[in-house]
Design an enzyme around this catalytic site. Structure first.
Site, PDB file in Angstrom:
ATOM      1  N   LYS A  90       0.858  -1.176   0.000  1.00  0.00           N
ATOM      2  CA  LYS A  90       0.000   0.000   0.000  1.00  0.00           C
ATOM      3  C   LYS A  90       0.896   1.228   0.000  1.00  0.00           C
ATOM      4  O   LYS A  90       1.732   1.403   0.896  1.00  0.00           O
ATOM      5  CB  LYS A  90      -0.896  -0.014   1.247  1.00  0.00           C
TER       6      LYS A  90
ATOM      7  N   GLU B 183      -0.775  -0.005  -9.213  1.00  0.00           N
ATOM      8  CA  GLU B 183      -2.243  -0.008  -9.246  1.00  0.00           C
ATOM      9  C   GLU B 183      -2.812   1.330  -8.810  1.00  0.00           C
ATOM     10  O   GLU B 183      -2.351   1.923  -7.827  1.00  0.00           O
ATOM     11  CB  GLU B 183      -2.723  -1.129  -8.304  1.00  0.00           C
TER      12      GLU B 183
ATOM     13  N   GLU C 119     -11.001  -1.397 -10.084  1.00  0.00           N
ATOM     14  CA  GLU C 119     -11.986  -1.619  -9.023  1.00  0.00           C
ATOM     15  C   GLU C 119     -12.988  -0.474  -8.935  1.00  0.00           C
ATOM     16  O   GLU C 119     -14.025  -0.621  -8.287  1.00  0.00           O
ATOM     17  CB  GLU C 119     -11.271  -1.835  -7.677  1.00  0.00           C
TER      18      GLU C 119
ATOM     19  N   HIS D  22      -9.748  -7.656  -9.297  1.00  0.00           N
ATOM     20  CA  HIS D  22      -9.651  -7.145  -7.928  1.00  0.00           C
ATOM     21  C   HIS D  22     -10.490  -8.041  -7.029  1.00  0.00           C
ATOM     22  O   HIS D  22     -11.593  -8.440  -7.401  1.00  0.00           O
ATOM     23  CB  HIS D  22     -10.214  -5.715  -7.890  1.00  0.00           C
TER      24      HIS D  22
HETATM   25 CA    CA Z   1      -6.690  -1.607  -4.886  1.00  0.00          CA
END
Ligand code: CA
Length: 382
Positions: free
Chosen positions: A173, A227, A253, A303
């Site tokens: 992340k 992403e 997503e 996703h």
């Molecule tokens: Ca994501």
């Protein structure tokens, strides 16, 4: 043959607090939620589906769409008319739908209908949508959400944990500031070693200029894909980035339905498309998105972030995604295997979804391929 009839549609809003609050680039997560859909038929076959709750999305919203609108559109109808029902649900909700939570709700109903069809025919869904291009799929760990005591060293410890479990791929992340992200990605490549497939997800934290800087400064770290560097409204920014880096640019997503994906695919804005089965359209619509992707020779890696029901259904779809192009060693899709804290992800389903040596087998039981624990539904639903 007399058709089957849908007799009832029930939607459950499940939620549970997590023990450790964590964040991604947009928000803190204190709850995990899901909308679980149950559809009953006059022949006693019951199907289960899930509408994904994106980070922070209250499960009550899709639940009310399903129970107050979609339900009346499918009651009395034949579940084998699943594509007809999809188009009718889409068409009737179009004035306030076309994307977002309306497609999110339709997705869950569609998955439950496919579960019914599979159970009625005693076949796993993937055998009904073209068969298995693969019997198992490489899993990548989605983790690295940030708790309040986050440090690079703590993240490196998490990476070592995934390696010990057998993962050969994981996704960081990022989206916490350009300079910090650059240092973090380099530190995590160091921790992972050169052979691990390393990816990063910014959850739309940047503009194209900032994302370009990260990609250039992290060339040596060899990210497999980056992403959602940008907001989904910025298709021009995505097109610009895609030509600047050997790292694949991925998103999806927050894109919905075949018409939503059409301009991204035809516009060649992404290297990797990431529709979510439980949010971007269900089995019926993702098959069509996969066909568009194939026609443009674009990779598709769905996703996945929901409960065990969404995970099982996503594995059914993953089995049937055609490599584009096909060859002896094609680029294969991967399973996004969320490892962040989720109080009911695995307990909700009977039938193991297990990773061995970095791969997860496609469930072979009928429908979505796993049974559903209704006690767990009752325990977490409001
Ligand atoms: Ca994501």
């Amino acid at each position: 043959m007399q058709g089957m009839k849908i007799t009832d549609v029930t939607a459950y809003a499940l939620k549970a607090p997590v023990e450790t609050e964590t964040c991604f680039s947009q928000a803190w997560i204190s709850l995990r939620s899901s909308v679980i859909i149950r559809i009953d038929t006059d022949e006693g076959v019951t199907g289960w589906g899930e509408s994904l709750c994106h980070g922070g999305q209250p499960p009550e919203m899709a639940k009310v769409i399903i129970t107050s609108w979609l339900k009346e559109l499918v009651i009395g109808r034949d579940p084998f008319d699943v594509e007809v029902l999809w188009e009718e649900m889409y068409n009737r909700t179009r004035p306030v739908g076309q994307a977002g939570i309306m497609i999110n709700a339709i997705s869950g109903v569609d998955i439950a209908l496919w579960d019914i069809i599979g159970k009625a025919l005693r076949q796993p869904i993937h055998r009904l949508i073209g068969g298995a291009f693969r019997k198992e799929v490489k899993a990548y760990a989605t983790g690295f959400y940030r708790s309040r005591d986050f440090t690079f060293e703590k993240a490196a410890g998490e990476a070592r944990g995934y390696l010990a479990q057998g993962f050969r791929a994981f996704k960081l992340k990022v989206g916490f500031g350009v300079e910090e992200d650059i240092a973090y990605i380099h530190a995590m490549r160091e921790a992972a070693g050169p052979d691990i497939c390393l990816m990063a997800d910014a959850n739309s934290a940047y503009n194209a200029a900032a994302a370009r800087r990260i990609l250039y400064e992290c060339r040596d770290a060899k990210l497999h894909f980056f992403e959602e560097p940008l907001a989904p409204e910025d298709i021009e920014g995505y097109k610009e980035l895609k030509t600047l880096s050997s790292t694949y640019i991925a998103a999806g997503e927050q894109i919905f339905g075949k018409t939503g994906f059409r301009r991204w695919i035809a516009g060649r804005a992404l290297d990797i498309l990431q529709p979510d089965l439980c949010s971007s359209g269900g089995i019926t619509e993702l098959k069509k998105i996969a066909a568009l992707a194939q026609a443009y020779n674009t990779m598709l890696i769905p996703h996945v972030w929901g409960s065990g029901i969404g995970l099982a259904a996503s594995l059914q779809f993953l089995a049937a995604i055609p490599p584009a192009p096909l060859c002896l060693r094609p680029l294969q899709p991967m399973l996004e295997y969320d490892q962040s804290e989720h109080p009911f992800r695995q307990d909700l389903i009977f039938g193991a979804i297990r990773m061995t040596d970095g791969f997860v087998k496609i469930p072979e039981e009928p429908g979505i391929g796993v049974g559903v624990n209704e006690d767990v539904i009752r325990r977490f639903s409001s």
